[in-house]
Scaffold this active site. Structure first.
Site, PDB file in Angstrom:
ATOM      1  N   MET A   1      64.265  29.030  82.985  1.00  0.00           N
ATOM      2  CA  MET A   1      64.795  27.666  83.166  1.00  0.00           C
ATOM      3  C   MET A   1      64.921  27.327  84.642  1.00  0.00           C
ATOM      4  O   MET A   1      65.894  26.687  85.071  1.00  0.00           O
ATOM      5  CB  MET A   1      66.177  27.542  82.474  1.00  0.00           C
ATOM      6  CG  MET A   1      66.087  27.740  80.978  1.00  0.00           C
ATOM      7  SD  MET A   1      67.682  27.909  80.193  1.00  0.00           S
ATOM      8  CE  MET A   1      68.003  29.649  80.372  1.00  0.00           C
TER       9      MET A   1
ATOM     10  N   ASP B   1      63.590  26.026  66.982  1.00  0.00           N
ATOM     11  CA  ASP B   1      63.724  25.438  68.313  1.00  0.00           C
ATOM     12  C   ASP B   1      62.489  24.676  68.752  1.00  0.00           C
ATOM     13  O   ASP B   1      61.416  24.862  68.185  1.00  0.00           O
ATOM     14  CB  ASP B   1      63.832  26.582  69.330  1.00  0.00           C
ATOM     15  CG  ASP B   1      65.237  27.081  69.451  1.00  0.00           C
ATOM     16  OD1 ASP B   1      66.120  26.497  68.827  1.00  0.00           O
ATOM     17  OD2 ASP B   1      65.419  28.061  70.195  1.00  0.00           O
TER      18      ASP B   1
ATOM     19  N   LYS C   1      66.735  21.691  71.305  1.00  0.00           N
ATOM     20  CA  LYS C   1      67.076  22.530  72.443  1.00  0.00           C
ATOM     21  C   LYS C   1      65.970  22.567  73.467  1.00  0.00           C
ATOM     22  O   LYS C   1      65.419  23.617  73.756  1.00  0.00           O
ATOM     23  CB  LYS C   1      67.467  23.956  72.033  1.00  0.00           C
ATOM     24  CG  LYS C   1      68.720  24.036  71.242  1.00  0.00           C
ATOM     25  CD  LYS C   1      69.851  24.686  72.002  1.00  0.00           C
ATOM     26  CE  LYS C   1      70.241  25.988  71.356  1.00  0.00           C
ATOM     27  NZ  LYS C   1      70.259  27.088  72.194  1.00  0.00           N
TER      28      LYS C   1
ATOM     29  N   VAL D   1      19.601  41.065  43.725  1.00  0.00           N
ATOM     30  CA  VAL D   1      20.660  40.101  44.046  1.00  0.00           C
ATOM     31  C   VAL D   1      21.244  39.527  42.757  1.00  0.00           C
ATOM     32  O   VAL D   1      22.469  39.411  42.589  1.00  0.00           O
ATOM     33  CB  VAL D   1      20.091  38.960  44.927  1.00  0.00           C
ATOM     34  CG1 VAL D   1      21.168  37.954  45.270  1.00  0.00           C
ATOM     35  CG2 VAL D   1      19.474  39.543  46.194  1.00  0.00           C
TER      36      VAL D   1
ATOM     37  N   VAL E   1      68.012  36.921  74.844  1.00  0.00           N
ATOM     38  CA  VAL E   1      67.724  36.688  76.262  1.00  0.00           C
ATOM     39  C   VAL E   1      67.760  35.176  76.477  1.00  0.00           C
ATOM     40  O   VAL E   1      66.847  34.460  76.055  1.00  0.00           O
ATOM     41  CB  VAL E   1      66.348  37.255  76.665  1.00  0.00           C
ATOM     42  CG1 VAL E   1      66.093  36.998  78.153  1.00  0.00           C
ATOM     43  CG2 VAL E   1      66.274  38.748  76.380  1.00  0.00           C
TER      44      VAL E   1
ATOM     45  N   THR F   1      60.144  38.395  74.892  1.00  0.00           N
ATOM     46  CA  THR F   1      60.780  37.381  75.731  1.00  0.00           C
ATOM     47  C   THR F   1      59.775  36.827  76.761  1.00  0.00           C
ATOM     48  O   THR F   1      58.793  37.493  77.119  1.00  0.00           O
ATOM     49  CB  THR F   1      62.027  37.971  76.424  1.00  0.00           C
ATOM     50  OG1 THR F   1      62.718  36.915  77.070  1.00  0.00           O
ATOM     51  CG2 THR F   1      61.672  39.061  77.429  1.00  0.00           C
ATOM     52  N   ALA F   2      60.037  35.582  77.216  1.00  0.00           N
ATOM     53  CA  ALA F   2      59.079  34.882  78.083  1.00  0.00           C
ATOM     54  C   ALA F   2      58.738  35.681  79.341  1.00  0.00           C
ATOM     55  O   ALA F   2      57.595  35.670  79.807  1.00  0.00           O
ATOM     56  CB  ALA F   2      59.637  33.513  78.465  1.00  0.00           C
TER      57      ALA F   2
ATOM     58  N   GLY G   1      62.519  30.758  70.319  1.00  0.00           N
ATOM     59  CA  GLY G   1      61.462  31.179  71.238  1.00  0.00           C
ATOM     60  C   GLY G   1      61.862  32.493  71.898  1.00  0.00           C
ATOM     61  O   GLY G   1      63.051  32.755  72.115  1.00  0.00           O
ATOM     62  N   GLY G   2      60.886  33.326  72.207  1.00  0.00           N
ATOM     63  CA  GLY G   2      61.164  34.570  72.938  1.00  0.00           C
ATOM     64  C   GLY G   2      62.037  35.525  72.164  1.00  0.00           C
ATOM     65  O   GLY G   2      61.795  35.792  70.999  1.00  0.00           O
TER      66      GLY G   2
HETATM   67  N1  SAH Z   1      65.022  33.191  74.468  1.00  0.00           N
HETATM   68  C1  SAH Z   1      63.912  32.768  75.255  1.00  0.00           C
HETATM   69  C2  SAH Z   1      64.337  31.990  76.487  1.00  0.00           C
HETATM   70  C3  SAH Z   1      64.877  30.643  76.168  1.00  0.00           C
HETATM   71  S1  SAH Z   1      65.401  29.791  77.590  1.00  0.00           S
HETATM   72  C4  SAH Z   1      63.074  33.997  75.654  1.00  0.00           C
HETATM   73  O1  SAH Z   1      63.512  35.112  75.426  1.00  0.00           O
HETATM   74  O2  SAH Z   1      61.981  33.821  76.153  1.00  0.00           O
HETATM   75  C5  SAH Z   1      64.035  28.742  77.863  1.00  0.00           C
HETATM   76  C6  SAH Z   1      63.241  29.216  79.042  1.00  0.00           C
HETATM   77  O3  SAH Z   1      62.414  30.281  78.660  1.00  0.00           O
HETATM   78  C7  SAH Z   1      62.309  28.172  79.589  1.00  0.00           C
HETATM   79  O4  SAH Z   1      62.964  27.272  80.453  1.00  0.00           O
HETATM   80  C8  SAH Z   1      61.319  29.037  80.349  1.00  0.00           C
HETATM   81  O5  SAH Z   1      61.879  29.458  81.563  1.00  0.00           O
HETATM   82  C9  SAH Z   1      61.243  30.247  79.446  1.00  0.00           C
HETATM   83  N2  SAH Z   1      60.081  30.188  78.539  1.00  0.00           N
HETATM   84  C10 SAH Z   1      60.091  30.179  77.205  1.00  0.00           C
HETATM   85  N3  SAH Z   1      58.834  30.208  76.728  1.00  0.00           N
HETATM   86  C11 SAH Z   1      58.020  30.240  77.779  1.00  0.00           C
HETATM   87  C12 SAH Z   1      56.608  30.290  77.958  1.00  0.00           C
HETATM   88  N4  SAH Z   1      55.776  30.319  76.904  1.00  0.00           N
HETATM   89  N5  SAH Z   1      56.116  30.325  79.203  1.00  0.00           N
HETATM   90  C13 SAH Z   1      56.930  30.329  80.286  1.00  0.00           C
HETATM   91  N6  SAH Z   1      58.268  30.268  80.174  1.00  0.00           N
HETATM   92  C14 SAH Z   1      58.809  30.237  78.952  1.00  0.00           C
END
Ligand code: SAH
Length: 451
Positions: free
Chosen positions: A380, A245, A267, A23, A303, A328-329, A298-299
């Site tokens: 949404m 966002d 937003k 060691v 979309v 996307t979500a 997000g997502g």
């Molecule tokens: N561009 C994003 C959507 C934005 S609109 C995408 O492609 O996902 C925002 C909506 O996305 C929210 O009202 C919800 O309906 C959905 N959303 C985003 N993140 C989410 C999550 N982690 N779980 C469930 N719904 C989600």
């Protein structure tokens, strides 16, 4: 963070090692590589260790350790104690502490002022990975992973870059230009692409230099940082300014370049920190100042993400841009909840709709009648659940049609609520599902299996 990673310059500094076995030898190898002058004290030495020390002209002291030794020997920069004698280890530790010398007792985290990380050595690039003594095997596996991802010539390139730095400084006067140049070179090197002679690279860069910045419109996925794409991560680490966002978590934001300006542009429904026009203006304005602007969403940006409007703003202003898709979500909700969106014999089409922006009595989201073999996904839609359900009923969908609400998809707080058009409003009133949520309607929901 219990220990701070620092890189210690040990060149020509004296390091005392107590122990003459395997060691101790492994530590001696490492310290020798770092340029330290070793003093090794032990009653017994392994043959090969002795030979190694002699060959490199380190100091060998053949005796049992006594506390007085620390007073008679020249004061070392650090002490490594590598014996299997527990009492001796404790004695050396206390002696070192009483003299204020940093010590590492091998494999005794409680007796260590510093630790040896798992090391990737592509000098001058050195990576240290530590689990703070909690999971050394994991640290080693992470090291192996990093090792396998670094191109073999990366050390050589870093060395050449060091030699070429001054020339780049003379030719590219601003820090920003220099950073763009080096990022371009190293980015290609790290993706195993061809990097030319650095002087040619520099000429090329100067000939093609962009005067304006650039906009990256990037989808960050539905929430779980593991859903980021490699491209998203790369651009996140390059951007000078980040406009993000409400749906982008702190965990994801932490992966952006540390010294980038991070601007929250909000937003959340009816709580927009900035109007879309203002966001478009900010994007263009920063890019015109020569910045690389990351619009992190997000997502997926295209979309229900208003990415299209941001693209148009860039096009109008003549700003170069890139769009990077994200998970996307709808897709994250589907896979993390275990509800396929299409399924042989059940659903052959999917429609993504929004529960928002519906002002009419009649729910306008369902422009065409519901087809029996399709799946509907509402974004949404949570706050408009009654309108969604009423619209579906008005379109002739039967009241026992299955419906799922997936809230916080892909996050540790994810929740799934399953019902029918008949009872989902009442069930949601009880469960109080949180936003953001995705609503899935169709026979695929019957495939859901609670975990
Ligand atoms: N561009 C994003 C959507 C934005 S609109 C995408 O492609 O996902 C925002 C909506 O996305 C929210 O009202 C919800 O309906 C959905 N959303 C985003 N993140 C989410 C999550 N982690 N779980 C469930 N719904 C989600």
């Amino acid at each position: 963070m219990n220990t701070l990673p620092l890189f210690f310059n040990l060149t020509h500094q004296s390091v005392l090692i107590i122990g003459g076995g395997d060691v101790a030898k492994r530590k001696a190898d490492l310290l020798h590589k770092a340029g330290a002058s070793l003093v090794v004290l032990a009653k017994h030495f392994d043959e090969s260790f002795l030979a190694f020390l002699k060959m490199h002209q380190h100091t060998i002291i053949h005796k049992s350790y006594e506390s007085a030794d620390l007073h008679t020997l020249p004061r070392p920069a650090v002490i490594i104690c590598a014996t299997d004698d527990d009492r001796l280890n404790h004695t050396v530790y206390h002696d070192a502490k009483s003299l204020g010398i940093a010590i590492n007792v091998v494999d005794c985290p409680a007796l260590c002022d510093f630790i040896f990380p798992a090391i990737v050595d592509r000098s001058p690039i050195v990576v240290g990975v530590s689990s703070n003594g909690k999971a050394p095997v994991l640290a080693r596996l992470i090291r192996a992973k990093i090792e396998s991802q670094l191109p073999s010539n990366i050390g050589k390139l870093a060395k050449l870059a060091g030699e070429f730095r001054q020339i780049v400084k003379e030719k590219l006067p601003t820090i920003t230009e220099r950073r763009y140049f080096w990022e371009g070179v190293f980015d290609r090197a790290l993706s195993d692409k061809q990097v030319g002679v650095l002087s040619d690279e520099l000429d090329d860069f100067m000939n093609h230099q962009q005067k304006s910045g650039e906009v990256y419109i990037v989808g960050a996925g539905a929430g779980d940082p593991d859903l980021l794409t490699f491209k998203a991560l790369r651009l996140m680490q390059q951007a000078d300014v980040v406009l993000y966002d409400a749906l982008v978590s702190d965990e994801i934001l932490d992966l952006c370049r540390r010294d980038s300006d991070k601007i929250f542009v909000g937003k959340k429904r009816q709580n927009h920190a900035k109007a879309q026009d203002e966001i478009n203006e900010l994007l263009v304005c920063y890019a015109k100042k020569g910045k690389r602007v990351l619009r992190l969403k997000g997502g997926d940006p295209f979309v229900f993400g208003r990415g299209g409007e941001e693209v148009q703003a860039c096009q109008t202003a003549g700003i170069p841009y890139q769009v990077v898709s994200g998970i996307t979500a709808a897709l994250a909700a589907s896979s993390y909840a275990g509800i396929p969106l299409t399924h042989r014999g059940v659903a052959t089409a999917v429609r993504f709709l929004t529960g928002c922006y519906q002002t009419n009595e009649h729910f306008g989201g369902l422009k065409s009648l519901y087809q029996d073999d399709e799946t509907l996904v509402f974004y949404m839609g949570l706050h408009a659940l009654e309108k969604v359900v009423g619209g579906l009923r008005a379109s002739g969908v039967s009241s026992d049609m299955s419906i799922a609400i997936i809230s916080n998809a892909s996050l540790p707080t994810q929740q799934v609520l399953i019902g029918t058009l008949d009872d989902i409003i009442q069930k949601n009133a009880q469960a109080k599902m949180a936003a953001p949520a995705i609503i899935i309607v169709g026979r695929v929901v019957e495939l859901y299996q609670p975990k």
